[in-house]
Design a protein around this motif. Structure first.
Motif, short mmCIF file in Angstrom:
data_model
loop_
_atom_site.label_atom_id
_atom_site.label_comp_id
_atom_site.label_asym_id
_atom_site.label_seq_id
_atom_site.Cartn_x
_atom_site.Cartn_y
_atom_site.Cartn_z
N PHE A 25 0.19 -7.45 1.58
CA PHE A 25 -0.45 -6.17 1.15
C PHE A 25 -1.75 -6.07 2.10
O PHE A 25 -1.09 -4.65 3.30
CB PHE A 25 -1.04 -6.04 -0.14
N ASP A 26 -2.33 -7.01 2.87
CA ASP A 26 -3.40 -6.38 4.14
C ASP A 26 -2.78 -6.42 5.06
O ASP A 26 -2.54 -5.63 6.28
CB ASP A 26 -3.96 -8.40 4.14
N ALA A 27 -1.38 -7.16 5.39
CA ALA A 27 -0.37 -7.80 6.97
C ALA A 27 -0.44 -5.44 6.81
O ALA A 27 0.00 -5.72 7.98
CB ALA A 27 0.29 -8.18 6.76
N ALA A 28 0.18 -5.06 5.81
CA ALA A 28 1.09 -3.85 6.03
C ALA A 28 -0.25 -2.86 5.65
O ALA A 28 0.64 -0.80 5.08
CB ALA A 28 2.44 -3.52 4.95
N ALA A 57 1.07 -0.62 0.16
CA ALA A 57 -0.06 0.07 0.23
C ALA A 57 1.08 1.02 -0.18
O ALA A 57 0.16 2.29 -0.73
CB ALA A 57 -0.95 -0.03 0.89
N ASP A 58 2.19 1.05 0.13
CA ASP A 58 2.71 2.63 0.22
C ASP A 58 3.95 2.49 -0.55
O ASP A 58 4.36 3.40 -0.48
CB ASP A 58 3.96 2.11 1.73
N GLY A 59 4.02 1.69 -1.20
CA GLY A 59 4.18 1.51 -2.86
C GLY A 59 5.69 0.75 -2.61
O GLY A 59 6.15 0.49 -3.84
N THR A 60 5.89 -0.04 -2.44
CA THR A 60 7.11 -0.56 -1.41
C THR A 60 6.81 -1.86 -2.70
O THR A 60 5.60 -1.97 -1.98
CB THR A 60 7.42 -1.23 -0.40
N GLN A 61 8.16 -2.21 -3.25
CA GLN A 61 7.93 -3.78 -3.96
C GLN A 61 8.45 -3.75 -3.47
O GLN A 61 9.26 -5.01 -2.89
CB GLN A 61 8.52 -3.34 -5.34
#
Length: 254
Positions: free
Chosen positions: A89-92, A61-65
């Motif tokens: 994704f959900d965890a972060a 979600a923050d754009g991190t790959q």
């Protein structure tokens, strides 16, 4: 190369059938690349590499790959990789975290759905209803949940505990002239300020009063022809996420 592309396209097609809640976007140029996206906002790219392997890229979600090398480029292998990426994704995800927190305060029955990369929770409040929307917003590297809480068509009695919870801790305001229908709200929540009033041109009676304090907005519409007054309340996440949960918990149920 053509055979490799055809094999990848077939894998993507079969994978899409196993992921009915995801949309699949093959590469427009025919390259062995495909993007899988869903309404929650999760995006996962699969790219076929030489040797029959694939690189799976997950955007948090923050754009991190996050990158993973997938050696089993079968539909089942790709589905497993996409689902693993979705869990990461959900965890972060701050939106998911706040949704889980909010649902602890909102009793059943309720409906929960993800649309356009945001979560929507709806439930009844007396004869009215409430809608909680949860998206995401970023300020530099800081990603947080972006929340809106709206109540519609409430009775004055149902609105009182909601407005009290929303305005708690504020200094007294000034709401003289808001009209008789709004008076129970003003008495219970004296922090309200009168921001606008609509009067009947012939009688001078108040037909609608708009009250506010910070990011809390209350509209009281006077009933007509014997119908009771109704209240709408809107709150944004700038009041604080814990306050949003407290407001939702204060809403009376049928």
């Amino acid at each position: 190369m053509t055979a490799r592309r055809d094999a990848f396209a077939e894998t993507v097609t079969r994978t899409a059938k196993l992921l009915p809640n995801w949309k699949t976007y093959p590469d427009l140029n025919g390259d062995p690349v495909a993007l899988f996206s869903d309404e929650i906002g999760r995006d996962v790219e699969a790219r076929m590499e030489p040797g029959g392997r694939a690189t799976v890229t997950n955007w948090l979600a923050d754009g991190t790959q996050q990158h993973e090398t997938l050696r089993d480029l079968s539909p089942d292998g790709l589905v497993a990789a996409i689902r693993q990426a979705a869990e990461a994704f959900d965890a972060a995800d701050p939106a998911r975290a706040f949704l889980n927190q909010a649902l602890e305060a909102i009793a059943e029955p309720r409906t929960v759905a993800w649309r356009d990369r945001a979560a929507w929770v709806e439930w009844s409040v007396g004869k009215g209803w409430a809608t909680l929307s949860i998206g995401r917003t970023a300020n530099g590297a800081n990603l947080r949940a972006l929340v809106g809480l709206n109540f519609r068509n409430l009775s004055v009695e149902s609105a009182v505990p909601i407005v009290v919870a929303a305005t708690a801790g504020h200094e007294p305001g000034e709401a003289e002239g808001a009209g008789r229908a709004a008076q129970p709200l003003i008495d219970a929540a004296p922090a309200l300020w009168l921001s606008n009033v609509l009067e009947n041109e012939e009688t001078g009676a108040v037909e609608r009063a708009d009250l506010t304090v910070d990011d809390v907005h209350v509209t009281v519409t006077t009933g007509r022809l014997g119908r009771p007054a109704t209240v709408d309340v809107s709150v944004t996440s700038w009041v604080g996420l814990d306050r949003i949960v407290a407001i939702a918990a204060a809403a009376p149920r049928a």
